[in-house]
Design a protein around this motif. Structure first.
Motif, PDB file in Angstrom:
ATOM      1  N   ASP A 100      47.599  35.271  51.377  1.00  0.00           N
ATOM      2  CA  ASP A 100      47.677  34.107  51.783  1.00  0.00           C
ATOM      3  C   ASP A 100      46.452  33.495  52.846  1.00  0.00           C
ATOM      4  OD1 ASP A 100      50.389  34.028  51.431  1.00  0.00           O
ATOM      5  OD2 ASP A 100      51.112  35.044  53.450  1.00  0.00           O
ATOM      6  N   THR A 101      46.622  32.491  53.076  1.00  0.00           N
ATOM      7  CA  THR A 101      45.521  32.010  54.075  1.00  0.00           C
ATOM      8  C   THR A 101      45.578  32.291  55.303  1.00  0.00           C
ATOM      9  OG1 THR A 101      46.802  29.757  54.627  1.00  0.00           O
ATOM     10  CG2 THR A 101      45.240  29.671  52.563  1.00  0.00           C
ATOM     11  N   THR A 102      44.562  32.025  56.330  1.00  0.00           N
ATOM     12  CA  THR A 102      44.938  32.372  57.509  1.00  0.00           C
ATOM     13  C   THR A 102      45.889  31.614  58.190  1.00  0.00           C
ATOM     14  OG1 THR A 102      42.403  33.284  57.789  1.00  0.00           O
ATOM     15  CG2 THR A 102      43.452  32.493  59.921  1.00  0.00           C
ATOM     16  N   PHE A 110      50.628  40.166  59.626  1.00  0.00           N
ATOM     17  CA  PHE A 110      49.231  40.831  60.109  1.00  0.00           C
ATOM     18  C   PHE A 110      49.256  42.384  60.600  1.00  0.00           C
ATOM     19  CE2 PHE A 110      46.126  42.187  63.162  1.00  0.00           C
ATOM     20  CZ  PHE A 110      44.707  41.402  62.965  1.00  0.00           C
ATOM     21  N   ASP A 111      50.498  42.758  61.216  1.00  0.00           N
ATOM     22  CA  ASP A 111      50.600  44.116  61.734  1.00  0.00           C
ATOM     23  C   ASP A 111      50.794  45.081  60.458  1.00  0.00           C
ATOM     24  OD1 ASP A 111      50.245  43.284  64.446  1.00  0.00           O
ATOM     25  OD2 ASP A 111      52.287  43.116  64.903  1.00  0.00           O
ATOM     26  N   GLN A 112      51.877  44.502  59.649  1.00  0.00           N
ATOM     27  CA  GLN A 112      51.962  45.404  58.667  1.00  0.00           C
ATOM     28  C   GLN A 112      50.829  45.626  57.622  1.00  0.00           C
ATOM     29  OE1 GLN A 112      54.405  43.541  55.458  1.00  0.00           O
ATOM     30  NE2 GLN A 112      55.157  45.469  54.816  1.00  0.00           N
ATOM     31  N   VAL A 113      50.117  44.703  57.432  1.00  0.00           N
ATOM     32  CA  VAL A 113      48.747  45.178  56.616  1.00  0.00           C
ATOM     33  C   VAL A 113      47.932  45.754  57.237  1.00  0.00           C
ATOM     34  CG1 VAL A 113      46.941  43.945  55.446  1.00  0.00           C
ATOM     35  CG2 VAL A 113      49.100  42.718  55.348  1.00  0.00           C
ATOM     36  N   LEU A 150      32.019  39.778  50.488  1.00  0.00           N
ATOM     37  CA  LEU A 150      31.719  38.546  49.926  1.00  0.00           C
ATOM     38  C   LEU A 150      32.821  37.863  50.029  1.00  0.00           C
ATOM     39  CD1 LEU A 150      29.834  36.943  48.025  1.00  0.00           C
ATOM     40  CD2 LEU A 150      31.162  37.562  45.962  1.00  0.00           C
ATOM     41  N   GLY A 151      32.836  36.719  50.933  1.00  0.00           N
ATOM     42  CA  GLY A 151      33.814  35.958  51.340  1.00  0.00           C
ATOM     43  C   GLY A 151      34.315  35.023  50.381  1.00  0.00           C
ATOM     44  N   VAL A 152      35.737  35.056  50.096  1.00  0.00           N
ATOM     45  CA  VAL A 152      36.568  34.047  49.459  1.00  0.00           C
ATOM     46  C   VAL A 152      37.629  33.502  50.225  1.00  0.00           C
ATOM     47  CG1 VAL A 152      36.145  35.667  47.331  1.00  0.00           C
ATOM     48  CG2 VAL A 152      38.071  35.979  48.660  1.00  0.00           C
ATOM     49  N   PRO A 153      38.045  32.336  49.848  1.00  0.00           N
ATOM     50  CA  PRO A 153      38.872  31.504  50.655  1.00  0.00           C
ATOM     51  C   PRO A 153      40.523  31.721  50.972  1.00  0.00           C
ATOM     52  CG  PRO A 153      38.569  30.382  48.678  1.00  0.00           C
ATOM     53  CD  PRO A 153      37.657  31.494  48.553  1.00  0.00           C
ATOM     54  N   MET A 154      40.831  32.939  50.297  1.00  0.00           N
ATOM     55  CA  MET A 154      41.927  33.495  50.366  1.00  0.00           C
ATOM     56  C   MET A 154      42.037  34.961  50.786  1.00  0.00           C
ATOM     57  SD  MET A 154      44.195  31.163  49.572  1.00  0.00           S
ATOM     58  CE  MET A 154      45.651  31.937  49.006  1.00  0.00           C
ATOM     59  N   GLY A 155      42.962  35.559  51.489  1.00  0.00           N
ATOM     60  CA  GLY A 155      43.021  36.873  51.723  1.00  0.00           C
ATOM     61  C   GLY A 155      42.118  37.539  52.771  1.00  0.00           C
ATOM     62  N   ALA A 156      41.909  36.537  53.876  1.00  0.00           N
ATOM     63  CA  ALA A 156      40.861  37.026  55.050  1.00  0.00           C
ATOM     64  C   ALA A 156      41.596  38.133  55.649  1.00  0.00           C
ATOM     65  CB  ALA A 156      40.874  35.813  56.068  1.00  0.00           C
ATOM     66  N   LYS A 162      39.765  45.940  54.625  1.00  0.00           N
ATOM     67  CA  LYS A 162      38.892  46.696  53.895  1.00  0.00           C
ATOM     68  C   LYS A 162      37.542  46.881  54.479  1.00  0.00           C
ATOM     69  CE  LYS A 162      41.741  47.989  50.790  1.00  0.00           C
ATOM     70  NZ  LYS A 162      42.036  49.506  50.576  1.00  0.00           N
ATOM     71  N   GLY A 163      37.165  45.917  55.307  1.00  0.00           N
ATOM     72  CA  GLY A 163      35.839  45.970  55.970  1.00  0.00           C
ATOM     73  C   GLY A 163      35.957  47.076  56.834  1.00  0.00           C
ATOM     74  N   ALA A 164      37.159  47.215  57.666  1.00  0.00           N
ATOM     75  CA  ALA A 164      37.554  48.306  58.644  1.00  0.00           C
ATOM     76  C   ALA A 164      37.378  49.817  57.807  1.00  0.00           C
ATOM     77  CB  ALA A 164      38.858  48.118  59.226  1.00  0.00           C
TER      78      ALA A 164
END
Length: 254
Positions: A100-102, A110-113, A150-156, A162-164
């Motif tokens: 999803d988008t933000t 958010f909490d589940q992911v 690498l930023g993409v407009p979906m899945g922030a 994954k950055g974490a």
């Protein structure tokens, strides 16, 4: 078979499909005794039966890694029992991806992911790494993602988890490396199991890359075998990009 992991035991989370399954199968083919973990008993048993049919060693350990410390600790105990008392290699692969988008992401999602993608591997590592230290060493492999950098407009939301994970990889390498436990990560590109039919939408994400195509789970599994084995004994705290060059190079068509 080269048997690069002969005598080792390994726990692979999210091992009932796609990348996790390929890693479990590759580890077993290289001589490891593998604990195949996931939520689906049916799919888990299918993976185990396939490994055993090819002469490998595997057991299924069901787990629903919901982010609670209790769930991760229970998996650590049950996998250790299934593997004869020790875990030499841990692969933190299990994860969920909402695209999803933000603005479309609610608090529950958010909490589940974050629970599944960050808390679960955090507490699983916390449960297993000390035993690896006590046993004299081990290897932990985390699964990151190319969209962490690498930023993409979906899945922030997903990319931030994954950055974490990639940050935890470096922190754990510093924390556990001096005690004999190597911690590294793999950052897959767009990876799908081969299947017949129409082109997948993900193929467009690999246009303009050196590889120019989707990756396969086997490519990630080969990298995991390397990071799990003794030949990578001098490798600590890296994020190994296995992404067809997606995050490092652009091919400009003439």
């Amino acid at each position: 078979m080269s048997m690069r992991l002969m005598g080792k035991t390994a726990l692979v989370t999210g091992a009932t499909s796609n990348i996790g399954r390929a890693i479990a199968e590759a580890f077993a083919s290289e001589g490891a005794h593998v604990a195949v973990s996931g939520r689906s008993t049916e799919r888990g048993n299918e993976v185990v039966e396939g490994i055993r049919a090819r002469g490998g060693r595997a057991d299924f350990v069901r787990a629903d890694l919901d982010g609670s410390a209790a769930a991760s600790q229970a998996l650590a105990r049950e996998a250790q029992q299934a593997l004869g008392g020790r875990i030499d290699v841990l692969v933190n692969n299990a994860g969920i991806y909402p695209g999803d988008t933000t603005p479309a992401t609610d608090e529950g999602t958010f909490d589940q992911v974050y629970a599944v993608n960050v808390k679960a591997p955090f507490f699983l590592t916390a449960a297993i790494a000390p035993a690896m230290v006590a046993a004299g060493g081990g290897a932990i492999i985390n699964l990151g993602s190319w969209i962490a950098r690498l930023g993409v407009p979906m899945g922030a939301l997903y990319s931030s988890t994954k950055g974490a994970v990639e940050t935890l990889t470096r922190a754990w390498a510093a924390e556990f490396g001096p005690h004999g436990v190597r911690v590294n990560a793999i950052s897959p590109g767009v990876v799908l199991a081969p299947s017949p039919g129409d082109p997948h939408p993900g193929e467009i994400m690999m246009k303009g890359t050196p590889a120019g195509r989707l990756g396969t789970p086997d490519a990630i599994a080969n990298a995991a075998v390397y990071l799990a084995g003794d030949e990578s004994s001098f490798v600590h705290g890296i994020v190994l990009d296995v992404d067809g060059g997606r995050t490092t190079a652009a091919v400009i068509a003439a």
